[in-house]
Write an enzyme that holds these catalytic residues in place. Structure first.
Site, PDB file in Angstrom:
ATOM      1  N   GLY A 498       0.826  -1.197   0.000  1.00  0.00           N
ATOM      2  CA  GLY A 498       0.000   0.000   0.000  1.00  0.00           C
ATOM      3  C   GLY A 498       0.856   1.241   0.000  1.00  0.00           C
ATOM      4  O   GLY A 498       2.085   1.182   0.008  1.00  0.00           O
ATOM      5  N   GLU A 499       0.180   2.395  -0.027  1.00  0.00           N
ATOM      6  CA  GLU A 499       0.920   3.641  -0.056  1.00  0.00           C
ATOM      7  C   GLU A 499       0.067   4.765   0.485  1.00  0.00           C
ATOM      8  O   GLU A 499      -1.156   4.649   0.605  1.00  0.00           O
ATOM      9  CB  GLU A 499       1.372   3.967  -1.475  1.00  0.00           C
ATOM     10  CG  GLU A 499       0.246   4.129  -2.463  1.00  0.00           C
ATOM     11  CD  GLU A 499       0.743   4.369  -3.872  1.00  0.00           C
ATOM     12  OE1 GLU A 499       0.086   3.908  -4.797  1.00  0.00           O
ATOM     13  OE2 GLU A 499       1.788   5.029  -4.039  1.00  0.00           O
ATOM     14  N   GLY A 500       0.735   5.860   0.852  1.00  0.00           N
ATOM     15  CA  GLY A 500       0.073   7.067   1.313  1.00  0.00           C
ATOM     16  C   GLY A 500       0.677   8.268   0.621  1.00  0.00           C
ATOM     17  O   GLY A 500       1.372   8.147  -0.391  1.00  0.00           O
ATOM     18  N   GLU A 504       5.275   4.441   1.545  1.00  0.00           N
ATOM     19  CA  GLU A 504       4.754   3.196   1.000  1.00  0.00           C
ATOM     20  C   GLU A 504       4.993   2.076   2.002  1.00  0.00           C
ATOM     21  O   GLU A 504       5.854   2.173   2.877  1.00  0.00           O
ATOM     22  CB  GLU A 504       5.453   2.859  -0.326  1.00  0.00           C
ATOM     23  CG  GLU A 504       5.248   3.899  -1.414  1.00  0.00           C
ATOM     24  CD  GLU A 504       6.055   3.600  -2.676  1.00  0.00           C
ATOM     25  OE1 GLU A 504       6.993   2.775  -2.587  1.00  0.00           O
ATOM     26  OE2 GLU A 504       5.745   4.180  -3.722  1.00  0.00           O
ATOM     27  N   VAL A 505       4.210   0.995   1.860  1.00  0.00           N
ATOM     28  CA  VAL A 505       4.388  -0.212   2.656  1.00  0.00           C
ATOM     29  C   VAL A 505       4.707  -1.346   1.696  1.00  0.00           C
ATOM     30  O   VAL A 505       3.946  -1.598   0.760  1.00  0.00           O
ATOM     31  CB  VAL A 505       3.120  -0.543   3.468  1.00  0.00           C
ATOM     32  CG1 VAL A 505       3.372  -1.756   4.355  1.00  0.00           C
ATOM     33  CG2 VAL A 505       2.691   0.646   4.312  1.00  0.00           C
ATOM     34  N   LYS A 536       7.845  -0.216   6.051  1.00  0.00           N
ATOM     35  CA  LYS A 536       7.261   1.110   5.816  1.00  0.00           C
ATOM     36  C   LYS A 536       8.397   2.052   5.430  1.00  0.00           C
ATOM     37  O   LYS A 536       9.370   2.183   6.160  1.00  0.00           O
ATOM     38  CB  LYS A 536       6.554   1.630   7.069  1.00  0.00           C
ATOM     39  CG  LYS A 536       5.327   0.839   7.466  1.00  0.00           C
ATOM     40  CD  LYS A 536       4.630   1.503   8.653  1.00  0.00           C
ATOM     41  CE  LYS A 536       3.386   0.760   9.062  1.00  0.00           C
ATOM     42  NZ  LYS A 536       2.693   1.435  10.200  1.00  0.00           N
ATOM     43  N   ASP A 643      -8.747   1.304  13.739  1.00  0.00           N
ATOM     44  CA  ASP A 643      -9.077   0.550  12.515  1.00  0.00           C
ATOM     45  C   ASP A 643      -9.001  -0.948  12.788  1.00  0.00           C
ATOM     46  O   ASP A 643      -8.455  -1.716  12.003  1.00  0.00           O
ATOM     47  CB  ASP A 643      -8.111   0.940  11.392  1.00  0.00           C
ATOM     48  CG  ASP A 643      -8.596   0.444  10.020  1.00  0.00           C
ATOM     49  OD1 ASP A 643      -7.772   0.386   9.102  1.00  0.00           O
ATOM     50  OD2 ASP A 643      -9.782   0.107   9.897  1.00  0.00           O
TER      51      ASP A 643
END
Length: 788
Positions: A498-500, A504-505, A536, A643
């Protein structure tokens, strides 16, 4: 009552209710595995052009034989793997992997194409919205790659055709994702769309660019396209579409200079009893576009068209330029084909989606702006619209007024908090978390010890970010990083998780990590195999604030030490890019693990369905106990997860669960999050009412999410919570919790769930915070059941 954030949330809810438009199908939510992995798709539904060996035939995602399909020759137009899905399906995602056969294989497809057919005879080639046929596949034999089909396709038969520009052997393992195409529409015919040149605006191409039928003599026939892709058109069609294509892309449009009406014909898979037709139409009257003035539809139940049509006249709107659904009553007429004439109300007529409801199927209600009332209801509609406008004006006035008044009150409150300590003993900015319980702090004048605004829900790397009270953060971050520096060249990239915005992860293999960590390493014995880790990584363009937050997260994570919480193993911070390395479990997340399995029984054995040792309820309860134990530890540190869900619980090969925070960044779970434009993404189906309406995230709201996570476990993650409700309806339901008038909707009791455990879930979903159990109480309540 002068809480500006509360007013903003209520304002958001009103906007959502007033403007939401629900299509026939939503590609973002239609992402369910179709059965390659769990064998719902049987062997006789698979076919291949060839295979290099008898063990490399069309058997997918299974460890029998060589575990993948491998064609006998180099990939070409003649080499394909074919899957019969058994029924018409809305296909949205394809996942592929190479042949790794326990790390001994090294064959994979770098690229592939997709052909599809709705009848098994006429085959079509898939192209993306830019017209490209090639889909990027795998870069190694190990990593699985998930690719969204944009646009999605309606099909029953799918062929994957590997492509390679090298003289290498390829092999493929495949999973397909989507949902059932209950609409039953297999083709529509219409005049080709036209081009529009609005004065002062770029040319709008109103053609059906993804239509998969025949284009001949100005007509479209025999296919499906943008009117069935689940993407509704924008209000302002002159703007460039979100998919970075031309203005007007979302619409199929016609001008009345050469047409008296637009004739469309719809063909279905079988004879149906039609209740209504929904047509999403543009109404930008400032550009000479309006919804259709009327429509007449003829029905063909067998071989000839019936003489008597259904006629429907709309109420035209010269005030609201928003695009909307127009619902046409089809009077329960039975047919396999329909022919409709749509009549112009202005120079242009533009459609972006058309769907049909038949039999007893209840379609989602269209929004108020999409309604098609008769003339007698027009005054009521106008009165409702005027009321909504007045409410919006009042809310905007309150927001502006509070911006001024609340600034004055804020200064006064801060001074009072410094002079008069709260009942919990702490100051306004830093409550003393040792003097009161979470539930007491929630009701005091001081903010909750870990209350946090939704704006900060998403972390730097796109994953969730723990909410930590300021006092605890300060004490943690004054210390140096306790994690050791790991040689970054020993991290081998496997997959982007994933990413933000700034990071990124990645899923990586860490060479020599157990030896690096030495005695007391938290890693299990790997028998000489490489260790999977989650990395991360902060991007080079990150802001200084993001960099500071990243380092703060490292310091916080380095202090976490619990068998049911993902551990920070090491870091790479001596040079850029900054990295933190955490555990990653080989069995993946709990959601995927459970959703692919069934309770062991005679039936599952007979059908060869993979199962985990879920012969008794204690196995599921043991999972619940581990999650409650990990959350009990976080709560003891005054951490709020925000979450908690099965997608954020990872399993190792011994089925030990560790709570993580990667779910938000996984593309596979994007439908579990609701995006508020310009603010954040929210897991609303797991969130307590006060988190959605007031932005309050506490240990008590984590308890609510734990109840939903329990529900997921005892349904074996076979469906999304509140699966029958749209996102907007889920938000509306939180309002019922707030009003507490007995109209709120709860999740049902799973069949596998004992009554006493469902009562515990219901306590987690208590409207009032003090009525919810603590994680210590949940752990103590669940633990005895495991040993029974």
């Amino acid at each position: 009552w002068c809480d500006r954030r509360t007013i903003m949330h209520l304002f958001l809810l009103l906007i959502l209710q007033a403007t939401a438009a629900i299509g026939q199908i939503d590609p973002a939510h239609c992402r369910y595995p179709l059965g390659m992995e769990d064998r719902r798709i049987k062997d006789d539904a698979l076919k291949a052009s060839s295979q290099w060996h008898e063990t490399t035939g069309p058997q997918l995602n299974r460890e029998e034989g060589d575990g993948a399909w491998c064609p006998a020759a180099l990939p070409s137009v003649s080499q394909y793997l074919e899957v019969d899905l058994g029924r018409l399906t809305f296909l949205t995602v394809i996942g592929t992997q190479g042949r790794y056969i326990r790390n001994s294989g090294n064959e994979f497809a770098r690229e592939y194409r997709v052909n599809y057919s709705r009848d098994g005879k006429l085959w079509k080639s898939w192209r993306n919205r830019q017209g490209n046929e090639i889909i990027e596949g795998n870069k190694d034999a190990y990593t699985s790659v998930i690719k969204d089909l944009r646009p999605p396709i309606v099909t029953r038969y799918v062929r994957l055709l590997p492509v390679t520009r090298l003289s290498t052997t390829v092999c493929m393992r495949v999973e397909l994702y989507g949902c059932s195409w209950d609409d039953g529409l297999i083709s529509y015919s219409a005049p080709e769309g036209q081009r529009m040149q609005p004065p002062g605006y770029p040319i709008a191409n109103l053609n059906d660019s993804t239509y998969d039928g025949v284009h001949e003599r100005g007509k479209l026939f025999g296919g499906l396209g943008q009117l069935t892709d689940g993407v509704i058109g924008q209000d302002d069609f002159t703007r460039t579409h979100e998919y970075s294509v031309w203005p007007g892309y979302d619409y199929l449009g016609w001008k009345n200079d050469s047409l008296e009406y637009v004739e469309m014909e719809f063909v279905f898979d079988r004879q149906r009893n039609f209740t209504s037709m929904k047509v999403h139409s543009n109404n930008m009257f400032s550009r000479d576009v309006k919804i259709f003035s009327s429509v007449s539809c003829w029905f063909k139940p067998h071989f000839v068209w019936e003489a008597e049509p259904v006629e429907f006249r709309t109420v035209l709107d010269d005030r609201n330029p928003s695009a909307r659904y127009v619902t046409v009553d089809l009077n329960h007429r039975t047919a396999k084909s329909l022919r409709c004439h749509f009549y112009f109300a202005d120079v242009w007529m533009m459609f972006s989606e058309i769907s049909f409801q038949s039999g007893n199927k209840h379609a989602p209600a269209a929004p108020s702006a999409s309604a098609t009332p008769d003339d007698g209801k027009t005054p009521i509609l106008i009165g409702c619209l005027v009321t909504i406008i007045l409410l919006l004006v009042i809310i905007i006035f309150l927001i502006l007024w509070c911006q001024y008044v609340c600034k004055v009150l804020e200064k006064t409150l801060i001074k009072q908090a410094l002079v008069f300590p709260t009942a919990c003993g702490g100051g306004y900015a830093e409550p003393d978390i040792t003097q009161c319980t979470p539930h007491q702090c929630f009701h005091s004048n001081a903010p909750h010890y870990a209350e946090t605004d939704i704006v900060r829900l998403q972390g730097v790397t796109g994953s969730n970010m723990y909410a930590v009270p300021a006092l605890t953060v300060d004490s943690l971050t004054r210390k140096d990083i306790s994690a050791a520096e790991f040689p970054r060249q020993q991290l081998i990239f496997r997959e982007k998780l994933g990413e933000g915005q700034f990071g990124e992860v990645h899923l990586c293999e860490a060479e020599g990590l157990p030896e690096f960590l030495g005695e007391g390493s938290p890693l299990p014995d790997r028998d000489g195999h490489s260790v999977l880790v989650a990395v991360k990584q902060l991007r080079a363009d990150a802001t200084s604030q993001a960099r500071n937050d990243f380092l703060k997260e490292i310091k916080i994570m380095s202090r976490l030490n619990d068998p049911n919480i993902i551990r920070l193993l090491c870091v790479c911070v001596s040079s850029d890019p900054l990295c933190m390395v955490t555990e990653y479990m080989e069995n993946g997340d709990l959601n995927m693990f459970l959703s692919q399995r069934e309770i062991e029984s005679t039936l599952t054995h007979a059908n060869n369905i993979p199962s985990v040792r879920l012969t008794i309820l204690s196995d599921l309860l043991h999972m619940a106990v581990q999650i409650s134990s990990g959350m009990k530890y976080l709560a003891s540190l005054n951490f709020v997860h925000r979450d908690l869900a099965t997608r954020n619980c990872l399993l190792d090969r011994r089925l030990t669960i560790k709570i993580a925070d990667f779910g938000m960044s996984r593309n596979l779970y994007s439908s579990d999050y609701y995006r508020i434009q310009g603010r954040a993404v929210l897991p609303i189906r797991w969130m307590a009412w006060e988190s959605i309406l007031l932005g309050k995230f506490t240990t008590a709201s984590d308890v609510w999410a734990f109840g939903v996570t329990l529900w997921e476990i005892f349904t074996l993650c076979k469906e999304q919570p509140y699966s029958l409700l749209s996102d907007e309806q889920v938000i509306e339901n939180t309002g019922e919790f707030f009003r507490n008038q007995g109209r709120q909707i709860f999740l049902y009791a799973p069949p596998l769930c004992p009554p006493s455990l469902f009562e515990l879930m219901m306590r987690c979903w208590s409207r009032d915070i003090p009525d919810r159990p603590t994680f210590e109480g949940l752990y103590q309540a669940l633990k005895p059941h495991v040993n029974q």
